[in-house]
Design a protein around this motif. Sequence first.
Motif, PDB file in Angstrom:
ATOM      1  N   PHE A  67       9.213  -8.170  14.435  1.00 32.73           N
ATOM      2  CA  PHE A  67       7.954  -7.745  13.835  1.00 32.73           C
ATOM      3  C   PHE A  67       7.940  -6.222  13.870  1.00 32.73           C
ATOM      4  O   PHE A  67       7.936  -5.617  14.935  1.00 32.73           O
ATOM      5  CB  PHE A  67       6.764  -8.307  14.628  1.00 32.73           C
ATOM      6  CG  PHE A  67       5.471  -8.367  13.847  1.00 32.73           C
ATOM      7  CD1 PHE A  67       5.113  -7.357  12.965  1.00 32.73           C
ATOM      8  CD2 PHE A  67       4.612  -9.442  13.990  1.00 32.73           C
ATOM      9  CE1 PHE A  67       3.937  -7.416  12.238  1.00 32.73           C
ATOM     10  CE2 PHE A  67       3.426  -9.513  13.275  1.00 32.73           C
ATOM     11  CZ  PHE A  67       3.082  -8.504  12.397  1.00 32.73           C
ATOM     12  N   ILE A  68       7.944  -5.593  12.693  1.00 27.66           N
ATOM     13  CA  ILE A  68       8.032  -4.136  12.585  1.00 27.66           C
ATOM     14  C   ILE A  68       6.626  -3.565  12.420  1.00 27.66           C
ATOM     15  O   ILE A  68       6.013  -3.670  11.355  1.00 27.66           O
ATOM     16  CB  ILE A  68       8.934  -3.725  11.408  1.00 27.66           C
ATOM     17  CG1 ILE A  68      10.345  -4.296  11.596  1.00 27.66           C
ATOM     18  CG2 ILE A  68       8.980  -2.206  11.268  1.00 27.66           C
ATOM     19  CD1 ILE A  68      11.237  -4.170  10.378  1.00 27.66           C
ATOM     20  N   ALA A  69       6.121  -2.964  13.496  1.00 29.36           N
ATOM     21  CA  ALA A  69       4.780  -2.370  13.510  1.00 29.36           C
ATOM     22  C   ALA A  69       4.861  -0.940  14.014  1.00 29.36           C
ATOM     23  O   ALA A  69       3.925  -0.436  14.630  1.00 29.36           O
ATOM     24  CB  ALA A  69       3.843  -3.207  14.378  1.00 29.36           C
ATOM     25  N   SER A  70       5.975  -0.310  13.748  1.00 34.16           N
ATOM     26  CA  SER A  70       6.210   1.068  14.185  1.00 34.16           C
ATOM     27  C   SER A  70       5.574   2.034  13.188  1.00 34.16           C
ATOM     28  O   SER A  70       4.880   1.625  12.250  1.00 34.16           O
ATOM     29  CB  SER A  70       7.722   1.314  14.288  1.00 34.16           C
ATOM     30  OG  SER A  70       8.383   0.878  13.110  1.00 34.16           O
ATOM     31  N   SER A  71       5.799   3.324  13.358  1.00 31.48           N
ATOM     32  CA  SER A  71       5.223   4.314  12.455  1.00 31.48           C
ATOM     33  C   SER A  71       5.730   4.081  11.030  1.00 31.48           C
ATOM     34  O   SER A  71       6.848   3.597  10.814  1.00 31.48           O
ATOM     35  CB  SER A  71       5.580   5.728  12.916  1.00 31.48           C
ATOM     36  OG  SER A  71       6.987   5.903  12.923  1.00 31.48           O
ATOM     37  N   THR A  72       4.911   4.434  10.051  1.00 33.51           N
ATOM     38  CA  THR A  72       5.227   4.164   8.646  1.00 33.51           C
ATOM     39  C   THR A  72       6.585   4.723   8.242  1.00 33.51           C
ATOM     40  O   THR A  72       7.342   4.071   7.512  1.00 33.51           O
ATOM     41  CB  THR A  72       4.134   4.758   7.748  1.00 33.51           C
ATOM     42  OG1 THR A  72       2.899   4.084   8.029  1.00 33.51           O
ATOM     43  CG2 THR A  72       4.464   4.604   6.284  1.00 33.51           C
ATOM     44  N   ALA A  89      12.338 -10.647   9.240  1.00 30.19           N
ATOM     45  CA  ALA A  89      11.489  -9.485   9.518  1.00 30.19           C
ATOM     46  C   ALA A  89      10.112  -9.641   8.887  1.00 30.19           C
ATOM     47  O   ALA A  89       9.992  -9.995   7.710  1.00 30.19           O
ATOM     48  CB  ALA A  89      12.147  -8.208   9.000  1.00 30.19           C
ATOM     49  N   LEU A  90       9.093  -9.374   9.694  1.00 31.51           N
ATOM     50  CA  LEU A  90       7.717  -9.241   9.226  1.00 31.51           C
ATOM     51  C   LEU A  90       7.347  -7.784   9.431  1.00 31.51           C
ATOM     52  O   LEU A  90       7.442  -7.265  10.549  1.00 31.51           O
ATOM     53  CB  LEU A  90       6.791 -10.158  10.028  1.00 31.51           C
ATOM     54  CG  LEU A  90       5.282 -10.117   9.737  1.00 31.51           C
ATOM     55  CD1 LEU A  90       4.995 -10.371   8.274  1.00 31.51           C
ATOM     56  CD2 LEU A  90       4.556 -11.142  10.613  1.00 31.51           C
ATOM     57  N   VAL A  91       6.947  -7.093   8.349  1.00 32.08           N
ATOM     58  CA  VAL A  91       6.757  -5.646   8.417  1.00 32.08           C
ATOM     59  C   VAL A  91       5.363  -5.269   7.946  1.00 32.08           C
ATOM     60  O   VAL A  91       4.841  -5.824   6.984  1.00 32.08           O
ATOM     61  CB  VAL A  91       7.830  -4.896   7.590  1.00 32.08           C
ATOM     62  CG1 VAL A  91       7.739  -5.275   6.119  1.00 32.08           C
ATOM     63  CG2 VAL A  91       7.722  -3.387   7.769  1.00 32.08           C
ATOM     64  N   GLU A  92       4.750  -4.338   8.651  1.00 31.37           N
ATOM     65  CA  GLU A  92       3.482  -3.780   8.190  1.00 31.37           C
ATOM     66  C   GLU A  92       3.718  -2.999   6.896  1.00 31.37           C
ATOM     67  O   GLU A  92       4.782  -2.437   6.678  1.00 31.37           O
ATOM     68  CB  GLU A  92       2.897  -2.849   9.261  1.00 31.37           C
ATOM     69  CG  GLU A  92       2.212  -3.579  10.402  1.00 31.37           C
ATOM     70  CD  GLU A  92       0.990  -4.355   9.940  1.00 31.37           C
ATOM     71  OE1 GLU A  92       0.244  -3.856   9.070  1.00 31.37           O
ATOM     72  OE2 GLU A  92       0.780  -5.466  10.433  1.00 31.37           O
ATOM     73  N   LYS A  93       2.687  -2.950   6.050  1.00 30.42           N
ATOM     74  CA  LYS A  93       2.809  -2.134   4.843  1.00 30.42           C
ATOM     75  C   LYS A  93       2.599  -0.669   5.220  1.00 30.42           C
ATOM     76  O   LYS A  93       1.954  -0.381   6.234  1.00 30.42           O
ATOM     77  CB  LYS A  93       1.815  -2.616   3.773  1.00 30.42           C
ATOM     78  CG  LYS A  93       0.325  -2.501   4.177  1.00 30.42           C
ATOM     79  CD  LYS A  93      -0.224  -1.110   3.913  1.00 30.42           C
ATOM     80  CE  LYS A  93      -1.639  -0.953   4.406  1.00 30.42           C
ATOM     81  NZ  LYS A  93      -2.060   0.458   4.469  1.00 30.42           N
ATOM     82  N   PRO A  94       3.146   0.245   4.419  1.00 34.50           N
ATOM     83  CA  PRO A  94       4.047   0.040   3.291  1.00 34.50           C
ATOM     84  C   PRO A  94       5.496  -0.029   3.772  1.00 34.50           C
ATOM     85  O   PRO A  94       5.806   0.333   4.910  1.00 34.50           O
ATOM     86  CB  PRO A  94       3.820   1.300   2.467  1.00 34.50           C
ATOM     87  CG  PRO A  94       3.600   2.371   3.505  1.00 34.50           C
ATOM     88  CD  PRO A  94       2.825   1.686   4.591  1.00 34.50           C
TER      89      PRO A  94
END
Length: 333
Positions: A67-72, A89-94
């Motif tokens: 789960f990618i919730a690091s800086s944009t 992978a599940l990633v925060e936008k964008p």
Amino acid sequence: MQRFALIGAGFIGSVHAHNLAAHPEIDFKLVYDIDPQRAAALASRHGAKAAATLDQIFGNDGLDAVFIASSTDSHAQNLRLAADARLAALVEKPIDLDLETAKATVAYVERSGIKAMVNFNRRFDRAHAELKELVHSGRIGDLALLQLTSRGPALPPLDYLKNSGGQFLDQAVHFYDLARWISGQDPLQVHAFGSALSAPEIAEFGDVDTSISSLQFPSGAMAQIDCVRHTNYGYDERIEALGSEAMAASERQPSGHVSLFQGQHAQSHGLHGNWFDRVQPTYAASLGAFVQALDEDREVPVTLREGLKSQAIAQAAVRSIATGHSEMIDYSL
């Protein structure tokens, strides 16, 4: 059990950590953050371990997903590393604030064959999902107009705004995605207007805090999206769909559902005090949908390519503000 690692231990990472630990079909194993102490503290709270380096995640054959919730600015690189490691992978936008970098990343990830999903969590709002089903079922007739509202109670910190990509890429993009999803169409063009009314200083770095976006769909239907960063009455999110036979609405939601009636006076709850309280359940629902796709080996609910399309609308809206004209939307990968 799906074995997960989390990258990013900031505010949104802490939300995801809670949901990862609570999901019955997830074995939450590792947390990485550029701040080792923050990673260790978050991991400890949820029974996971802290990873000292990204190599401990992407070089680990005991994981299934990340789960990618690091800086944009790190999303694209971490997605590429997940592709190389064959981790879902599940990633925060964008995917990346630069659309061309995002496109190249999506092409790279698609060639790897991993399952990868953008976390447009508002699709998993129960009321929004019911509205979408009403539209797709034909209950309201032919769609004519979508009206979407996103009004926040307080302006985010300036340091956040400077790195957010601006209101269209940060806030409105969720509602461009909802407009595509609910209508089942990719809009052809967008005309956007925006002003810095609550915080004139953000105009110095090209941002706005109050905007309207008008979209036109191939069918001739239209959508209008109003976004406000700062209100004095709470967080207001709602959608109306007008059709040839009926209108359906995903209403604004109060912070409570019990009213007091006493004599000639009535007291009821106002809106949620912040966006997170309103949308918090959607994060767990989004994660659950991703895990279900992994378990059943089917396509994820929100592909990276869909994330690109919503970002393409946002980029066209930014161009529209600059030119003062409607802008066609380019969906090419």
